[in-house]
Design an enzyme around this catalytic site. Structure first.
Site: not given
Ligand code: RB5
Length: 151
Positions: A12-13, A69-71, A74, A102-103, A113, A136-137, A140
């Protein structure tokens, strides 16, 4: 992973610079890269970019996907709603290796971020250098697929 592996990238942005750095990094290693954007910095919802990259993998147009994305959270959640996708968010190299071994993860999510570029590229390398161990993986992972089919 052989360098003939095809990798799709999206973000994303919040993570365009990191996505571009990853694209350059994996291309320099000889991987075939499809960077499906976005290309402009306007705010854009992560679910649509997670879904688009996941569909690329699910349709067989790419072997693996890397999404940012940021984290990373999402976009990972959105990607995992597409059938046959197994995507994990990683902020360390151990987890990135293990989600392949494994997965049998076919997508990696990162938080632009959360991790700085140097660590992010190491995480990408750990993911791409690892291989699924089967055995075994596999049993699963088949159970995960059965949950997907049943719900
Ligand atoms: C965007 O601001 C932020 O919510 C997105 O990049 C992300 O971190 C969502 O999970």
């Amino acid at each position: 992973m052989p360098a003939t592996t095809r990798i799709v990238l999206s973000s994303d942005h919040a993570a365009i610079p990191l996505r571009r750095a990853i694209a350059q990094h994996v291309a320099s290693k000889g991987f075939a890269v499809s960077d499906i954007g976005p290309t402009t910095p306007e705010s854009t919802p992560y679910p649509q970019h997670g879904e688009a990259a996941a569909q690329h993998v699910a349709r067989g147009e790419s072997d693996l996907g890397i999404i940012v994305c940021g984290t990373g959270q999402g976009i990972m959640m959105a990607a995992n709603k597409v059938k046959s996708i197994r995507c994990g968010v990683c902020s360390d190299t151990f987890s990135a290796r293990m989600i392949r071994q494994h997965n049998d993860a076919n997508m990696l999510a990162l938080g632009g971020r959360v991790v700085a570029e140097g660590l992010a590229l190491d995480i990408v390398d750990a993911f791409l250098d690892a291989a699924f161990e089967g055995g075994r993986h596999a049993t699963r992972v088949d159970m995960i697929t059965a949950i997907e089919a049943a719900n």
